[in-house]
Motif scaffolding. Structure first.
Motif, mmCIF file in Angstrom:
data_model
loop_
_atom_site.group_PDB
_atom_site.id
_atom_site.type_symbol
_atom_site.label_atom_id
_atom_site.label_comp_id
_atom_site.label_asym_id
_atom_site.label_seq_id
_atom_site.Cartn_x
_atom_site.Cartn_y
_atom_site.Cartn_z
ATOM 1 N N UNK A 1 12.290 58.426 -4.106
ATOM 2 C CA UNK A 1 12.867 59.770 -3.945
ATOM 3 C C UNK A 1 12.370 60.750 -5.009
ATOM 4 N N UNK A 2 12.030 60.249 -6.177
ATOM 5 C CA UNK A 2 11.536 61.132 -7.237
ATOM 6 C C UNK A 2 10.215 61.805 -6.872
ATOM 7 N N UNK A 3 9.539 61.295 -5.833
ATOM 8 C CA UNK A 3 8.238 61.845 -5.431
ATOM 9 C C UNK A 3 8.325 62.531 -4.056
ATOM 10 N N UNK B 1 6.252 65.195 0.797
ATOM 11 C CA UNK B 1 6.383 66.240 1.817
ATOM 12 C C UNK B 1 5.082 67.013 1.968
ATOM 13 N N UNK B 2 4.451 67.340 0.850
ATOM 14 C CA UNK B 2 3.179 68.061 0.907
ATOM 15 C C UNK B 2 2.093 67.181 1.519
ATOM 16 N N UNK C 1 12.542 59.232 8.075
ATOM 17 C CA UNK C 1 12.782 58.762 6.711
ATOM 18 C C UNK C 1 12.887 59.920 5.728
ATOM 19 N N UNK C 2 12.172 61.019 5.995
ATOM 20 C CA UNK C 2 12.221 62.152 5.078
ATOM 21 C C UNK C 2 13.468 63.011 5.280
ATOM 22 N N UNK C 3 14.228 62.724 6.336
ATOM 23 C CA UNK C 3 15.434 63.518 6.613
ATOM 24 C C UNK C 3 16.556 63.223 5.623
ATOM 25 N N UNK C 4 16.519 62.074 4.983
ATOM 26 C CA UNK C 4 17.550 61.713 4.016
ATOM 27 C C UNK C 4 16.929 61.246 2.718
ATOM 28 N N UNK C 5 17.747 60.806 1.774
ATOM 29 C CA UNK C 5 17.208 60.296 0.504
ATOM 30 C C UNK C 5 16.310 59.088 0.736
ATOM 31 N N UNK C 6 15.189 59.054 0.065
ATOM 32 C CA UNK C 6 14.262 57.927 0.186
ATOM 33 C C UNK C 6 14.753 56.786 -0.701
ATOM 34 N N UNK C 7 14.980 55.616 -0.128
ATOM 35 C CA UNK C 7 15.566 54.531 -0.929
ATOM 36 C C UNK C 7 14.580 53.986 -1.956
ATOM 37 N N UNK C 8 15.140 53.484 -3.065
ATOM 38 C CA UNK C 8 14.318 52.739 -4.013
ATOM 39 C C UNK C 8 13.662 51.575 -3.275
ATOM 40 N N UNK C 9 12.438 51.244 -3.680
ATOM 41 C CA UNK C 9 11.746 50.135 -3.021
ATOM 42 C C UNK C 9 11.491 49.040 -4.040
ATOM 43 N N UNK C 10 11.789 47.780 -3.683
ATOM 44 C CA UNK C 10 11.673 46.695 -4.661
ATOM 45 C C UNK C 10 10.231 46.444 -5.090
ATOM 46 N N UNK C 11 10.062 46.198 -6.360
ATOM 47 C CA UNK C 11 8.766 45.799 -6.913
ATOM 48 C C UNK C 11 8.790 44.325 -7.311
ATOM 49 N N UNK D 1 3.312 53.373 -1.041
ATOM 50 C CA UNK D 1 1.985 53.294 -1.644
ATOM 51 C C UNK D 1 1.456 54.647 -2.065
ATOM 52 N N UNK D 2 1.610 55.654 -1.204
ATOM 53 C CA UNK D 2 1.156 57.003 -1.549
ATOM 54 C C UNK D 2 1.924 57.546 -2.746
ATOM 55 N N UNK D 3 3.224 57.290 -2.778
ATOM 56 C CA UNK D 3 4.029 57.761 -3.908
ATOM 57 C C UNK D 3 3.575 57.108 -5.216
ATOM 58 N N UNK D 4 3.246 55.830 -5.179
ATOM 59 C CA UNK D 4 2.800 55.151 -6.397
ATOM 60 C C UNK D 4 1.441 55.676 -6.859
ATOM 61 N N UNK D 5 0.528 55.905 -5.918
ATOM 62 C CA UNK D 5 -0.764 56.479 -6.294
ATOM 63 C C UNK D 5 -0.586 57.863 -6.895
ATOM 64 N N UNK D 6 0.346 58.618 -6.338
ATOM 65 C CA UNK D 6 0.656 59.942 -6.879
ATOM 66 C C UNK D 6 1.187 59.836 -8.293
ATOM 67 N N UNK D 7 2.045 58.843 -8.519
ATOM 68 C CA UNK D 7 2.620 58.658 -9.851
ATOM 69 C C UNK D 7 1.540 58.323 -10.880
ATOM 70 N N UNK D 8 0.596 57.488 -10.502
ATOM 71 C CA UNK D 8 -0.478 57.123 -11.438
ATOM 72 C C UNK D 8 -1.449 58.273 -11.654
#
Length: 513
Positions: free
Chosen positions: A194-196, A201-202, A220-230, A306-313
């Motif tokens: 959710x932090x990303x 969205x972009x 999935x984007x209509x509500x809060x995105x859940x944390x995903x287990x690592x 995966x996209x969110x993690x690549x964005x974070x890095x």
């Protein structure tokens, strides 16, 4: 370094058996065809896939088969490689577990962990008191809290949404279905998707998607995105090195991005590249475009998390596109190895010319909805749309072999250009469609069949020219026919032949022969 490299990935099948026709009709054939077309038009292309060894589906399948998990995953990898080869699906980088892969996974998550991108959270799990195990993924079966379909924890096979083990409806152990379960909590590391949200969205606003993926992303984007287990509190998998979660493993669903980089590196090395790092071709300055071919059930961990993690890095390219597919069924039922309701791709290729299989799977590809395979349809469709018209056209061309160079008219060059453009509309990554390619193939072959029926000395060169261009455009699907007929399979951007010297053409053998 190349500036227009295409990297094609199909997510790895789980190492719990061979590939059947349903698998092949989904991402694997499409990825192979896309790769071949890119190279035929002069673009550098790398295709990577492999095996997923760390999912606990390997453990449950091995238990049912009475073999060890290690034996099953080694046997499965060998079977899958043979089946892909039998179908003419050429994989440049076939990734399996090993020290190099493990290091890539751990390095990827160490970077996220050291940057504070992973968070410690308390999660609920079904718990089996008799064995002292937390249950997740293939270890636990229940109802999806979103679509209500019965399935495993992890990613729902029906709707593609993430299902936390503790959220399954009426959970039960798959290995010990009669034993009662408890619900217990454990601390795991997660990625806070959710932090990303803004970045996602972009990203999705500018990404071409097929309708089912677009609907899933909208949902999935209509509500809060859940944390995903690592990480997960279990022993099957790559041990997680983080002190907050001793004894846990990296969640197999989250090996996807480093695994994709790993298969890309293997693919590049196989084709002669010398890399300075295993993620070199995924770096932002690499000139690489990444495209995934995947079933809808693999989309969420790759495209969202995966996209969110690549964005974070912030160090790598993000995938340009996800080309998804629905299920391919057998006689209107899902393929099922356990029930014997299955057609092996390797066994079918031993009985039927693989060009015919590739054409039929293209024509019936489950791109937008579930489609169906029957042997009867394979015989009928390939015979009427491919084999008989091609053999008549080949006979007409052969009649002009040995008569020297024949003139090609401007009209024929224009027709050939239209044909190249028609095929490009189906092969192009942005609107890639195997069904469109197969339709164009049948349409153009029918036109050439009519042209061949009335061929004269005046237009024989035009016929031979357009058949040559047709074969080049069809070559990414009809690999054996093209290899037997052509000196190369390049597709001209602008056909400009003024003469052509006909050569003998091979014939096709029908599926019912």
């Amino acid at each position: 370094m190349a500036s227009d490299r295409l990297v094609i990935i199909s997510p790895a099948p789980t190492a719990n058996g061979d590939l059947h026709v349903g698998h092949l009709a989904g991402p694997f054939l499409a990825a192979d065809v896309c790769t071949r077309y890119a190279r035929a038009t002069g673009r550098e292309a790398l295709y990577g896939t492999g095996m997923h060894f760390t999912q606990n589906y390997v453990v449950t399948a091995a238990r049912k088969l009475g073999v060890s998990p290690e034996h099953l995953r080694v046997r499965s990898a060998e079977q899958v490689e043979r089946t892909l080869a039998a179908m003419g699906i050429e994989v440049d980088g076939f990734g399996c577990i090993g020290d190099r892969f493990t290091k890539m996974v751990l390095d990827f998550y160490d970077r996220l962990h050291s940057q504070g991108r992973l968070k410690l959270r308390t999660w609920r799990f079904p718990y089996l008191p008799s064995t002292g195990e937390y249950l997740m993924d293939a270890y636990v079966l229940g109802g999806c809290p979103f679509c209500l379909a019965t399935g495993y924890a992890g990613i729902c096979e029906s709707c593609g949404l993430p299902v936390a083990p503790g959220d399954l409806l009426d959970p039960r152990s798959t290995l010990y279905p009669d034993e009662p379960l408890e619900t217990r909590e454990a601390e795991i590391l997660v990625f806070p998707v959710e932090e990303y949200r803004a970045e996602l969205e972009a990203y999705f606003a500018g990404t071409t998607m097929r309708p089912h993926m677009a609907q899933m992303i909208e949902d999935v984007m209509a509500g809060p995105l859940p944390d995903f287990p690592i990480t997960q509190p279990t022993s099957w998998g790559i041990p997680a090195p983080f002190p907050e979660v001793p004894g846990q493993v990296i969640y197999p669903h989250m090996e996807g991005m480093p695994w994709s980089m790993f298969t890309t590196a293997l693919a590049a090395e196989r084709r002669g590249a010398v890399l300075t790092s295993d993620d070199e071709l995924w770096r932002k300055d690499s000139g690489t475009t990444v495209v995934y071919f995947t079933g809808l059930d693999a989309t969420y961990p790759f495209a969202v998390v995966g996209t969110a993690m690549l964005t974070a890095l912030g160090e790598h390219v993000v995938p340009a596109q996800y080309i998804t597919n629905d299920f391919y069924e057998l006689a209107n039922e899902k393929f099922s190895t356990s029930r014997g309701h299955v057609v092996s791709g390797r066994e079918l290729a031993a009985e039927v010319p693989r060009d015919l299989i590739r054409f039929h799977l293209s024509a019936t590809s489950p791109e937008f909805q579930r489609t169906d395979f029957t042997r009867e349809a394979l015989v009928r469709v390939t015979d009427t749309r491919l084999v008989r018209p091609w053999n008549r056209v080949a006979a007409a061309v052969d009649a002009w072999v040995g008569r020297g160079a024949l003139p090609v008219s401007e009209r024929s060059r224009r027709s050939a250009q239209r044909m190249v453009d028609r095929f490009a509309a189906g092969y192009g990554v942005r609107r890639f469609s195997l069904t469109a390619v197969a339709s164009t193939m049948a349409e153009q072959l029918a036109r050439l069949d009519q042209m061949a029926a009335g061929v004269t000395r005046d237009n024989a060169g035009d016929l031979c020219h357009e058949v040559d261009v047709f074969l080049r455009c069809a070559a990414p699907v009809l690999i054996d026919l093209a290899a037997a007929a052509l000196p190369d399979t390049s597709i001209p951007a602008r056909p400009d032949a003024v003469t052509i010297t006909p050569a003998p053409l091979p014939r096709l053998t029908g599926a019912g022969a």
